[in-house]
Design a protein around this motif. Structure first.
Motif, mmCIF file in Angstrom:
data_model
loop_
_atom_site.group_PDB
_atom_site.id
_atom_site.type_symbol
_atom_site.label_atom_id
_atom_site.label_comp_id
_atom_site.label_asym_id
_atom_site.label_seq_id
_atom_site.Cartn_x
_atom_site.Cartn_y
_atom_site.Cartn_z
ATOM 1 N N VAL A 1 0.905 -1.282 -0.083
ATOM 2 C CA VAL A 1 0.149 -0.058 -0.066
ATOM 3 C C VAL A 1 0.729 1.278 -0.140
ATOM 4 C CG1 VAL A 1 -1.662 1.411 1.140
ATOM 5 C CG2 VAL A 1 -2.024 -1.209 1.067
ATOM 6 N N GLU A 2 1.913 1.001 0.658
ATOM 7 C CA GLU A 2 2.865 2.257 0.868
ATOM 8 C C GLU A 2 3.675 2.633 -0.690
ATOM 9 O OE1 GLU A 2 5.678 1.580 3.632
ATOM 10 O OE2 GLU A 2 4.030 2.009 5.565
ATOM 11 N N ASN A 3 3.868 1.569 -1.066
ATOM 12 C CA ASN A 3 4.717 1.525 -2.535
ATOM 13 C C ASN A 3 3.475 2.052 -3.593
ATOM 14 O OD1 ASN A 3 6.973 0.666 -1.752
ATOM 15 N ND2 ASN A 3 6.420 -1.500 -2.100
ATOM 16 N N THR A 4 2.344 1.699 -3.479
ATOM 17 C CA THR A 4 1.177 2.168 -4.263
ATOM 18 C C THR A 4 1.039 3.748 -4.237
ATOM 19 O OG1 THR A 4 0.264 0.032 -4.340
ATOM 20 C CG2 THR A 4 -1.157 2.112 -5.067
ATOM 21 N N ASN A 5 0.896 4.157 -2.909
ATOM 22 C CA ASN A 5 0.742 5.278 -2.524
ATOM 23 C C ASN A 5 1.916 6.335 -3.171
ATOM 24 O OD1 ASN A 5 -0.519 7.628 -1.606
ATOM 25 N ND2 ASN A 5 0.231 7.402 0.497
ATOM 26 N N GLU A 6 2.948 5.965 -3.252
ATOM 27 C CA GLU A 6 4.364 6.751 -3.776
ATOM 28 C C GLU A 6 4.006 6.847 -5.224
ATOM 29 O OE1 GLU A 6 7.637 4.715 -2.519
ATOM 30 O OE2 GLU A 6 7.523 5.292 -0.155
ATOM 31 N N ARG A 7 3.649 5.580 -5.728
ATOM 32 C CA ARG A 7 3.354 5.652 -7.322
ATOM 33 C C ARG A 7 2.498 6.771 -7.822
ATOM 34 N NH1 ARG A 7 5.972 5.483 -11.851
ATOM 35 N NH2 ARG A 7 4.652 4.397 -13.640
ATOM 36 N N ILE A 8 1.371 6.654 -7.018
ATOM 37 C CA ILE A 8 0.131 7.500 -7.319
ATOM 38 C C ILE A 8 0.707 8.929 -7.161
ATOM 39 C CG2 ILE A 8 -1.952 8.677 -6.417
ATOM 40 C CD1 ILE A 8 -2.574 5.714 -5.465
ATOM 41 N N LYS B 1 -8.329 10.963 -5.200
ATOM 42 C CA LYS B 1 -9.242 10.032 -4.506
ATOM 43 C C LYS B 1 -8.721 8.662 -4.390
ATOM 44 C CE LYS B 1 -13.522 12.191 -6.620
ATOM 45 N NZ LYS B 1 -14.406 12.011 -7.653
ATOM 46 N N LEU B 2 -7.888 8.249 -5.144
ATOM 47 C CA LEU B 2 -7.232 6.856 -4.797
ATOM 48 C C LEU B 2 -6.277 7.085 -3.674
ATOM 49 C CD1 LEU B 2 -6.849 4.019 -5.964
ATOM 50 C CD2 LEU B 2 -5.210 4.645 -7.431
ATOM 51 N N ARG B 3 -5.606 7.872 -3.738
ATOM 52 C CA ARG B 3 -4.719 8.208 -2.673
ATOM 53 C C ARG B 3 -5.607 7.976 -1.275
ATOM 54 N NH1 ARG B 3 0.202 10.827 -2.504
ATOM 55 N NH2 ARG B 3 -0.315 11.878 -4.412
ATOM 56 N N THR B 4 -6.456 9.149 -1.289
ATOM 57 C CA THR B 4 -7.334 9.170 -0.090
ATOM 58 C C THR B 4 -8.058 7.821 0.290
ATOM 59 O OG1 THR B 4 -8.027 11.522 -0.504
ATOM 60 C CG2 THR B 4 -9.285 10.307 1.001
ATOM 61 N N SER B 5 -8.507 7.189 -0.683
ATOM 62 C CA SER B 5 -9.026 5.612 -0.394
ATOM 63 C C SER B 5 -7.838 4.686 0.177
ATOM 64 C CB SER B 5 -9.619 4.918 -1.633
ATOM 65 O OG SER B 5 -10.605 5.923 -2.072
#
Length: 454
Positions: A154-161, A185-189
Motif C-alpha cells: 500500500v505504501e509503494n502504491t501510494n508513492e506511485r500515485i 481520490k485513490l490516494r485518499t481511499s
C-alpha cells in the motif's frame, strides 16, 4: 412475663452462677483458636498487582483473560521463575486468584506465608500473564507477516500515485484535471484503508498489556487472622457452654412442681416449710479430686433453681411448721407416731425434718430416717401410724421418689403425706446458733434405715 424475658433471665442466671466454669471454657476456646491459627490456619498475607488491557474489550473477553491469568501455563512459568523449594504450578492454584475490575484492569492476587513472598508472587504472576498474552496475540505468525507485506504494498502504491500525479499534464484541460482528481481520490481511499487496517490489527490494539507498578507489600494478615481465630474460639466455647446448660436443664427430669412430687409419692401434700440459708452444694459421688474441681469451677451448686426468696422472721417460719404438725394430728389416730423419711443427701429436707421434730413437741412422735434413693430401704413398721416424706423440690426424679414410695409400701408404712422444704434468704436477725441447735436435735432423733425390705 413473656417467653423472651424468661430466656434472658435464664441466661443471666447461668452467667451469674456458672461464671467460673464459663470463664474456664472461654480460656480453653481461646487456646483452641490459638492452636488452630498455628496448625490449621497459619498466618497468610495477600496482595494484588494490576494489569492494564488497552483498547476496547468486551466483558466476555475480560473474563477470558481472567481465566488465562490463572491458567496452568501462566502459573507453571511463574513457579519456575520464582524457584521456591517444593512449590510448583499446582501449588500456586490455591494461592493465586484474578478478577476483572473497572477500566479494563485485571487484578491478580497472591497469597503466601510472608509479606515478601506474597508481593513476589503477585508481581511474578502478573509479568508472566503479560508475557504469555503477548505471545499468543502478537507472536509473528503467517497472518502478521501477510499484514506487514500488505502495508508495504500500500505504501509503494501510494508513492506511485504521487509520482503519476506529478508527471501528469500540468495544464488545465479537462482530461488532466480529471486524472489528477482520480489519483487524489485513490490516494485518499488507500490512506483510509491503511488506517482501518492499523485499527483492526490486534497486535496494536490488544497486545500492549502493561503491569501497573509493583504490588504493595501487605501489612496485615489475611482473614482468618490469629486474633479472629482466638476470639472466635472463645466466643464459640462460651455459646456452647450456655447451650449445654440449657440442654441439660431441658432434659433434667427432677420434679419441681408440688402436684408432680405428690403424685410420684402417691400421697397428699401436707404443706411447704421454709429453711433459711443457702441451698446446699451438690454431692459428687466419690469425692476426692473430682469433687474439688467441681467446687473450684462452681459446678457443685445448682444453677437452674430460682433465686432465694426473702423470708419472714423466725416466728413466721415456726408458724408454718406448727400448722403442718396440726394437720398431721388431725389426720392420725392415737397414738400418733410417724416415721419421717428423708432422701439421703437432701440437706434441706433433713433440716426441715429436724425443725418439725422441734415444733411437734412429741405430738405426734416423729422418728427421722434417711433413705438411699439408689437402694431404698425403710425400717419395718413398728408402732408408727405411717410415713411422712420430707424433701426439697427440684432435687429428685419421679423414678427415685417412686422407689421411696415402694420401699415404704414394702415395709407396711402408708405414706400419709408429703412436706416440701424451700430454701429462703435468712434475715440478719436470725440466730445461727439456734438453727444449729435445731439440726443437732434432728440428728439426735434420727433412726437407722435398717430392717424391712426395699
Amino acid at each position: 412475663m413473656s417467653e423472651d424475658t424468661i430466656r434472658l433471665v435464664t441466661i443471666g442466671r447461668i452467667f451469674r452462677r456458672r461464671r467460673r466454669l464459663l470463664a474456664v471454657l472461654v480460656v480453653v476456646g481461646a487456646l483452641v483458636g490459638l492452636g488452630a491459627s498455628v496448625v490449621v490456619f497459619p498466618p497468610r498475607y495477600t496482595t494484588s498487582a494490576s494489569v492494564l488491557l488497552p483498547g476496547q474489550w468486551e466483558e466476555r473477553e475480560l473474563l477470558t483473560q481472567v481465566d488465562v491469568a490463572t491458567s496452568s501455563s501462566v502459573l507453571d512459568d511463574a513457579a519456575d521463575k520464582l524457584g521456591w523449594s517444593g512449590v510448583d504450578g499446582g501449588d500456586l492454584h490455591d494461592r493465586v486468584s484474578a478478577k476483572a475490575a473497572d477500566g479494563n484492569i485485571i487484578k491478580i492476587s497472591g497469597t503466601a506465608e510472608s509479606p515478601e513472598r506474597a508481593q513476589q508472587l503477585a508481581d511474578r504472576v502478573a509479568r508472566q500473564f503479560v508475557s504469555f498474552a503477548t505471545r499468543i496475540t502478537g507472536g509473528g505468525g503467517e497472518a502478521t507477516t501477510g499484514l506487514e507485506d500488505l502495508r508495504k504494498q500500500v505504501e509503494n502504491t501510494n508513492e506511485r500515485i504521487s509520482d503519476l500525479a506529478g508527471a501528469a499534464d500540468p495544464g488545465k484541460t479537462v482530461e488532466s484535471v480529471e486524472a489528477r482528481t482520480s489519483l487524489e481520490k485513490l490516494r485518499t481511499s488507500l490512506e483510509e484503508a491503511m488506517q482501518k487496517l492499523n485499527e483492526a490489527d490486534p497486535t496494536n490494539a490488544k497486545s500492549g498489556m502493561v503491569v501497573m507498578g509493583s504490588a504493595a507489600r501487605p501489612t496485615g494478615e489475611a482473614a482468618p487472622t490469629r486474633t479472629q481465630l482466638i476470639v472466635a474460639g472463645a466466643l464459640l466455647a462460651f455459646v456452647l457452654g450456655i447451650i449445654g446448660h440449657l440442654v441439660a436443664a431441658r432434659v433434667n427430669r427432677r420434679l419441681r412442681a408440688e402436684p408432680e412430687i405428690a403424685t410420684a409419692l402417691g400421697a397428699e401434700l401436707i404443706g411447704t416449710v421454709d429453711v433459711p440459708g443457702e441451698r446446699p452444694a451438690q454431692r459428687t459421688e466419690g469425692g476426692g479430686r473430682h469433687s474439688r474441681v467441681r467446687r473450684i469451677l462452681g459446678a457443685d451448686t445448682r444453677w437452674d433453681v430460682p433465686d432465694l426468696l426473702k423470708s419472714g422472721d423466725e416466728a413466721v417460719r415456726r408458724t408454718r411448721y406448727r400448722r403442718v404438725c396440726a394437720r398431721l394430728r388431725d389426720r392420725l389416730p392415737a397414738p400418733r407416731r410417724l416415721l419421717v423419711v428423708v432422701p439421703d443427701g437432701d440437706e434441706l429436707g433433713l433440716r426441715a425434718a429436724g425443725q418439725l421434730v422441734d415444733e411437734a413437741h412429741g405430738d405426734p412422735v416423729l422418728r427421722v430416717v434417711e433413705v438411699s434413693v439408689e437402694h431404698p430401704m425403710v425400717p419395718d413398721r413398728g408402732f408408727e401410724s405411717g410415713a411422712l416424706v420430707v424433701l426439697s423440690a427440684g432435687t429428685w426424679t419421679a423414678d427415685e421418689l417412686s422407689g421411696i414410695a415402694g420401699a415404704c409400701a414394702d415395709s407396711r408404712h402408708e405414706v400419709v403425706g408429703v412436706v416440701l422444704a424451700d430454701a429462703v434468704e435468712a434475715r440478719p436477725t436470725d440466730s445461727a446458733d439456734r438453727l444449729a441447735d435445731h439440726d443437732t436435735r434432728a440428728l439426735a432423733v434420727r433412726g437407722q434405715a435398717t430392717g424391712g425390705t426395699g
